[in-house]
Structures are given as structure tokens and as C-alpha cells.
Design a protein around this motif. Structure first.
Motif, PDB file in Angstrom:
ATOM      1  N   GLY A  10     -19.329  30.211  70.955  1.00  0.00           N
ATOM      2  CA  GLY A  10     -20.722  30.301  71.405  1.00  0.00           C
ATOM      3  C   GLY A  10     -21.677  29.683  70.391  1.00  0.00           C
ATOM      4  N   GLU A  11     -21.421  29.949  69.111  1.00  0.00           N
ATOM      5  CA  GLU A  11     -22.249  29.379  68.027  1.00  0.00           C
ATOM      6  C   GLU A  11     -22.160  27.851  68.019  1.00  0.00           C
ATOM      7  N   ASP A  65     -21.044  36.327  52.439  1.00  0.00           N
ATOM      8  CA  ASP A  65     -22.232  35.485  52.630  1.00  0.00           C
ATOM      9  C   ASP A  65     -22.454  34.472  51.513  1.00  0.00           C
ATOM     10  N   GLY A  66     -21.373  33.932  50.958  1.00  0.00           N
ATOM     11  CA  GLY A  66     -21.516  32.892  49.942  1.00  0.00           C
ATOM     12  C   GLY A  66     -20.473  33.037  48.856  1.00  0.00           C
ATOM     13  N   VAL A  67     -20.723  32.344  47.748  1.00  0.00           N
ATOM     14  CA  VAL A  67     -19.798  32.366  46.616  1.00  0.00           C
ATOM     15  C   VAL A  67     -20.320  33.382  45.589  1.00  0.00           C
ATOM     16  N   ASP A  74     -21.414  33.026  55.735  1.00  0.00           N
ATOM     17  CA  ASP A  74     -20.783  34.148  56.441  1.00  0.00           C
ATOM     18  C   ASP A  74     -20.669  33.817  57.927  1.00  0.00           C
ATOM     19  N   ILE A  75     -19.455  33.850  58.417  1.00  0.00           N
ATOM     20  CA  ILE A  75     -19.212  33.483  59.811  1.00  0.00           C
ATOM     21  C   ILE A  75     -19.920  34.421  60.791  1.00  0.00           C
ATOM     22  N   ASP A  76     -20.295  35.621  60.329  1.00  0.00           N
ATOM     23  CA  ASP A  76     -20.953  36.589  61.207  1.00  0.00           C
ATOM     24  C   ASP A  76     -22.470  36.411  61.285  1.00  0.00           C
ATOM     25  N   THR A  77     -23.021  35.466  60.525  1.00  0.00           N
ATOM     26  CA  THR A  77     -24.479  35.262  60.565  1.00  0.00           C
ATOM     27  C   THR A  77     -24.878  34.546  61.851  1.00  0.00           C
ATOM     28  N   VAL A  78     -25.734  35.185  62.615  1.00  0.00           N
ATOM     29  CA  VAL A  78     -26.146  34.621  63.921  1.00  0.00           C
ATOM     30  C   VAL A  78     -26.937  33.321  63.719  1.00  0.00           C
ATOM     31  N   ARG A 102     -29.019  26.884  61.729  1.00  0.00           N
ATOM     32  CA  ARG A 102     -29.964  27.156  60.638  1.00  0.00           C
ATOM     33  C   ARG A 102     -29.608  26.364  59.381  1.00  0.00           C
ATOM     34  N   ILE A 103     -28.329  26.329  59.040  1.00  0.00           N
ATOM     35  CA  ILE A 103     -27.928  25.582  57.828  1.00  0.00           C
ATOM     36  C   ILE A 103     -28.165  24.088  58.044  1.00  0.00           C
TER      37      ILE A 103
END
Ligand code: UDP
Length: 240
Positions: free
Chosen positions: A35-36, A165-167, A216-220, A225-226
Motif C-alpha cells: 500500500g505504501e 527508526d534509524g541508526v 522505520d518500515i512502520d512509519t506511515v 515523505r523521505i
């Protein structure tokens, strides 16, 4: 804000596809990630994808039993990435996203051979390209394949999806004092031995000035956005 990206390469590990199960496929994860990708694709982003195979097989672990040769085991691992690619292509089609699998290990009637011109032509025509079969060589990883294919596809960015959510300076699951980096240089990743990706992938990206964003793969809405330049996750590039 970073420069907006027109074309990205998304790296998804096999583990990510398995969700909490660690083996096989998690329906909720597949639906959400497809979906993303669909949302980002409809927004006009050109998307290449490299999938790992760790949810099905890892060459080094199989070879570690001492019965299957490492080269054979890695070939099996690369075939696992092709299986994931086929599954994800169909998931994307459920979400109305046209996608083609190009494989470093082509199989007649299943997946055509990867070539940079073919991948670029498909991306230009609005298809998502899933580059399967890793690099086609044993002893490499799909992180290296992701950076290699990103360079071949002239992608502006590699987006490496993870469960955090990152390194971080240490494993945040084990060390509550672990600090998250918003930016890093390739050389810092190497000097601090941060294990974001293997060294081959980091050096290849450094030598070709390919930025990597770990998110993070869970960030909607993360892909969109990135790509738009929002500072999500950790960005790795020459001058952090
Ligand atoms: N592999 C390989 N060459 C490559 C990419 C992958 O031999 O260029 C094999 C290797 O055995 C690896 C497996 O494919 O263990 C799955 O890839 P990877 O471990 O990178 O998947 P991920 O951890 O991202 O799920």
C-alpha cells in the motif's frame, strides 16, 4: 530538508516481510508495504525494489551445517530473493501498481534477466522494477545488490527499511542509552562499525555518492515523505 528524490531504490529485508513470524510471509506487512509503495507510485515517484531472502533462507546459515557448499547455499539464497520478488510483484498488482521482476538469475517463463537499460526503460515507462536474485554472485548480500542496482538505475536515494527508526550508537532494544543519529557520513559508519549495511554496500555507495536513508518500515507515508526531502530516520551521505 534534503533535495527531493525523483527515483528511489527501496531495500526490504526478507525478515521484514515475515513480520513477527521470522519465516515466510506476514499478510498484514505485505498489505501495508504494498500500500505504501502504491501511494508513493501514484504520487509520481519512480521506484526500484530489492528484496532480501532471509525470511526463507540464508546461505551462510545453511552452509554452516557442513553439508551444503557455501556457493550452492548462496545460490539457494538468491533463489529465495526471487521467490520474494514474485510474491511482492503480485501484492503490488493487487494495489493496482504495475511491476516487473528482473532477475540476476533469469528463469524462462518466470523472470527475465536484469539489465540496466531494461530496468531504466521500465522505470521511465512508470513501472516499478523489482530487481531479484541479489547480485547473482555468492558471498554478497542483498544490501550490496540494493546499492548496485540503485547506481545502475540512477536512483537518487537508497531507502533501507528496518524495524527501528534509524541508526543507533548501540542496539536500542538492549541498551537504553543508545543514541539515534539523524545524519552520518559513510566514513563514520565504517569507523564506528555501525553495521547498517555490510562494508561492500557502504563502500560502493560512498564511491558513487549514493545517499542511503535508514528508516522505520512502520512509519506511515515514509517513502513519500523521505523522497520529498523530510528528515526521517538516518541519512548517510558524504558530508554529514
Ligand atoms: N545472496 C547471495 N548473493 C547476493 C545476494 C544474496 O549469495 O548478491 C544470498 C545469500 O545466501 C543470502 C541470501 O541470498 O544469505 C539472502 O539475502 P540476504 O541475507 O541479504 O537477505 P536479507 O537479510 O536482506 O533478508
Amino acid at each position: 530538508m534534503a533535495e527531493p528524490a525523483r527515483r528511489i531504490l527501496l531495500k526490504l529485508s526478507g525478515e521484514a516481510l515475515a513480520g513477527d513470524a521470522e519465516f515466510g510471509f506476514d499478510e498484514a506487512v505485505l498489505r501495508r508495504v504494498a500500500g505504501e509503495v502504491g501511494q508513493a507510485h501514484r504520487g509520481g515517484l519512480q521506484i526500484g525494489i530489492v528484496l532480501g531472502g532471509g525470511n526463507l533462507l540464508r546461505g551462510a546459515a545453511l552452509a554452516g551445517m557442513g553439508l551444503v557448499n557455501r556457493v550452492t547455499a548462496d545460490q539457494m539464497g538468491m533463489l529465495a530473493t526471487l521467490m520474494n520478488a514474485l510474491a511482492f510483484r503480485d501484492c503490488l498488482s493487487v494495489f493496482g501498481v504495475p511491476a516487473t521482476v528482473l532477475s540476476a538469475i533469469p528463469i524462462a517463463g518466470v523472470a527475465e534477466a536484469f539489465s540496466a537499460p531494461r530496468a531504466n526503460a521500465l522505470l521511465d515507462a512508470g513501472q516499478v522494477v523489482i530487481a531479484a536474485g541479489g547480485t547473482g554472485n555468492p558471498f554478497f548480500t542483498t544490501d550490496t545488490a540494493a546499492c548496485l542496482r540503485a547506481i545502475e538505475m540512477n536512483a537518487d536515494l537508497v531507502l533501507k527499511a528496518t524495524k527501528v527508526d534509524g541508526v543507533y550508537s548501540a542496539d536500542p532494544a538492549r541498551d537504553p542509552a543508545a543514541q539515534r543519529f539523524t545524519k552520518l557520513s559513510y566514513d563514520e559508519v565504517i569507523a564506528r562499525d555501525l553495521r547498517v549495511m555490510d562494508l561492500t554496500a557502504i563502500c560502493l555507495s560512498r564511491d558513487n555518492a549514493l545517499p542511503i536513508v535508514v528508516f522505520d518500515i512502520d512509519t506511515v507515508g515514509a517513502l513519500t515523505r523521505i523522497a520529498a526531502g523530510e528528515a526521517l530516520g538516518t541519512r548517510i551521505e558524504a558530508h554529514a
